[in-house]
Design an enzyme around this catalytic site. Structure first.
Site, short mmCIF file in Angstrom:
data_model
loop_
_atom_site.label_atom_id
_atom_site.label_comp_id
_atom_site.label_asym_id
_atom_site.label_seq_id
_atom_site.Cartn_x
_atom_site.Cartn_y
_atom_site.Cartn_z
N HIS A 109 0.85 -1.18 0.00
CA HIS A 109 0.00 0.00 0.00
C HIS A 109 0.89 1.23 0.00
O HIS A 109 1.92 1.27 0.67
CB HIS A 109 -0.87 0.00 1.26
CG HIS A 109 -1.37 1.35 1.65
ND1 HIS A 109 -0.81 2.08 2.68
CD2 HIS A 109 -2.36 2.12 1.14
CE1 HIS A 109 -1.45 3.24 2.79
NE2 HIS A 109 -2.39 3.28 1.87
N ASN A 166 0.42 5.71 -0.33
CA ASN A 166 -0.47 6.84 -0.52
C ASN A 166 0.31 8.10 -0.20
O ASN A 166 1.06 8.15 0.75
CB ASN A 166 -1.68 6.68 0.42
CG ASN A 166 -2.48 7.96 0.57
OD1 ASN A 166 -2.40 8.64 1.60
ND2 ASN A 166 -3.24 8.30 -0.44
N ARG A 225 -0.51 12.48 -0.25
CA ARG A 225 -1.62 13.42 -0.45
C ARG A 225 -1.26 14.81 0.08
O ARG A 225 -0.41 14.95 0.96
CB ARG A 225 -2.86 12.91 0.27
CG ARG A 225 -2.61 12.67 1.75
CD ARG A 225 -3.78 11.97 2.45
NE ARG A 225 -3.45 11.71 3.87
CZ ARG A 225 -2.96 10.57 4.32
NH1 ARG A 225 -2.72 9.56 3.51
NH2 ARG A 225 -2.67 10.43 5.61
N HIS A 233 12.62 -1.34 4.53
CA HIS A 233 12.90 -0.35 5.58
C HIS A 233 14.14 0.48 5.26
O HIS A 233 14.16 1.69 5.48
CB HIS A 233 13.04 -1.03 6.94
CG HIS A 233 11.73 -1.42 7.54
ND1 HIS A 233 10.83 -0.48 7.99
CD2 HIS A 233 11.14 -2.63 7.75
CE1 HIS A 233 9.74 -1.10 8.45
NE2 HIS A 233 9.90 -2.40 8.31
N HIS A 274 -8.08 -5.57 17.37
CA HIS A 274 -8.96 -6.71 17.66
C HIS A 274 -8.31 -8.05 17.34
O HIS A 274 -8.78 -9.09 17.78
CB HIS A 274 -10.28 -6.56 16.89
CG HIS A 274 -10.11 -6.56 15.40
ND1 HIS A 274 -9.59 -5.50 14.70
CD2 HIS A 274 -10.37 -7.52 14.48
CE1 HIS A 274 -9.56 -5.80 13.41
NE2 HIS A 274 -10.02 -7.01 13.25
#
Lengths: 292, 292
Positions: B129, B131, B133, B162, B192
């Protein structure tokens, strides 16, 4: 109230057993189709106790108690979880502001209920959700409902499902059905998709209207009504043939179910925010899903 | 600020193109394994404009603008979406309280960025992933990051991923890497499940520290660093054989991705709460998932 808690929790375990028995019976009634050669499914029952779970409670709420998780991976029911739980503890400060009467109880609560989600092998048999629960803070109430998610809506199934819940509601109050049907339509709606989740049913919460006994009787009736009408609907379509294309459609439609459960479902949020048993809460996730 | 918005939005479209080109190149490099006989994938590009979407905005926020959704369903990349968007509007009152500087702008905002999620055919190639912005209210800032989700963590991949972001950060500020790595570890965590989503990377938000130019240069560097290091990691494992068991493990692990995105992801919540293009936002969902 202690006596009432015991009576309600006992009912929820009885309902769980009645439903599991009825669903196991349906598993034996399959006679044709690609899954007919498989063995009829049986529920696996796993008791759990929050204090003994190997799963830290990161929720900020304090939780004790436990339940029984029962799951069947069968030839009619691809995956169905019927969970009973009875828990108590103290809500996190943040979450307490969202729950009626929790401020006045200093966050203390008790909750018990049964919740069920069924994902079916056949795309021609509707998926379904049912939940009934009793919650106690400084207030006490019942909540719950049932809603049907057909992959291919069928007019007669829809009419029978709604008809059964209308009769059930009408036995208790003529205003319940229109009110709880509307609540269901509004609640089981995916705003980001501008789509209803399924064909609806009934949904109610914070029910404390006619005294504990009458509210409890209604909640019991919802559970029994669900068991009977859903079994009827499954039975009608259990032996219909389906195509690969219909199966693909089912897998995509299940994605909407996931989106609803993780973005909006109160039970899921309640469970995760109080540090419930993740495995039991997410038992509602479909066994196989596609977002193509 | 108008000029800066233009420059940033232009960069995000350039980054989108660079990444799409690099990923299409990877599609041609597959030579063995069960998918090698398929045709190399190509991106499909779909421009969209919020005002022309056949999808009502139920979010309570007012939104205009649009973007370009690009998606590839290939033989290396099972499903990868690389989305550019540039939108502006007014947050709902409720949502405005959660966004820095939005109260002072009366809810008005502008946002542009590129976001990417890649789900791979091979369980031996990590999902990823990325992103970046820029957001403007009465304040303005950059945010973003990249994190790697291997199905089977590999020490050398982890070290290289890394290492690349440490070098990238160090080119701008020696404090960035430790701060943004920690933020990533904390953010991409499923409470959770008590599990990290993957092996981390970097995450930053509300970056307005060294002047717009320097913050923008850092954000550009994050995008370029991502492109190079992820392509290196894919290339290393692209032609490894995998088993059915490893594929099953991948499908289950993808469930965690779904849980994170719908329960916690800021970008998903931002998009859905502002009435963004649902199809573009949920392009991040894996093509096939199991919760067995």
């Amino acid at each position: 109230m202690e006596e009432k808690k015991k009576i309600a929790a006992k009912w929820f375990t009885e309902l769980q057993s009645m439903i599991c028995d009825a669903f196991e019976e349906l598993e034996t009634e399959l006679s044709t189709g690609p899954k007919a050669d498989l063995t009829a499914g049986k529920f696996e029952k796993t008791p759990w106790d929050r204090d003994e779970l190997d799963q830290p409670n990161n929720s900020g709420s304090d939780l004790h108690g436990g339940g029984t998780m029962t799951v069947m991976r069968g030839r009619v029911f691809e995956k169905v979880g019927v969970n009973f739980s009875e828990v108590h503890g103290t809500f996190s400060e943040d979450f307490a502001t969202k729950i009626p009467g929790a401020k006045e109880s200093n966050g203390e609560f008790w909750a018990s209920g049964v919740s069920l989600v069924a994902h079916m092998q056949s795309p021609l048999v509707p998926a379904v959700h049912m939940n009934t629960r009793m919650i106690v803070t400084s207030k006490h109430w019942f909540g719950g409902g049932a809603d049907l998610t057909p992959m291919y809506p069928d007019e007669s199934d829809t009419a029978e499902f709604h008809g059964a819940f209308k009769e059930c509601c009408d036995r208790h109050d003529p205003n319940y059905y229109p009110e709880f049907k509307k609540w269901c339509d509004e609640y089981f709606f995916l705003p980001h998709r501008n789509e209803p989740r399924g064909i609806g049913g009934i949904f109610y919460d914070n029910l404390d209207r006619k005294g504990w006994g009458a509210d409890f009787a209604f909640t019991q009736d919802v559970g029994k009504t669900f068991k009977d009408i859903y079994c009827d609907i499954v039975r009608k379509s259990i032996n219909k043939e389906w195509t690969d294309e219909q199966r693909e459609h089912q897998l995509v439609k299940r994605g909407r179910y996931v989106e609803f459960n993780l973005l909006h479902d109160r039970g899921t949020v309640f469970g995760l925010r109080t540090g419930g048993n993740t495995e039991a809460i997410l038992m509602s996730m479909p066994p196989e899903v596609k977002w193509p």
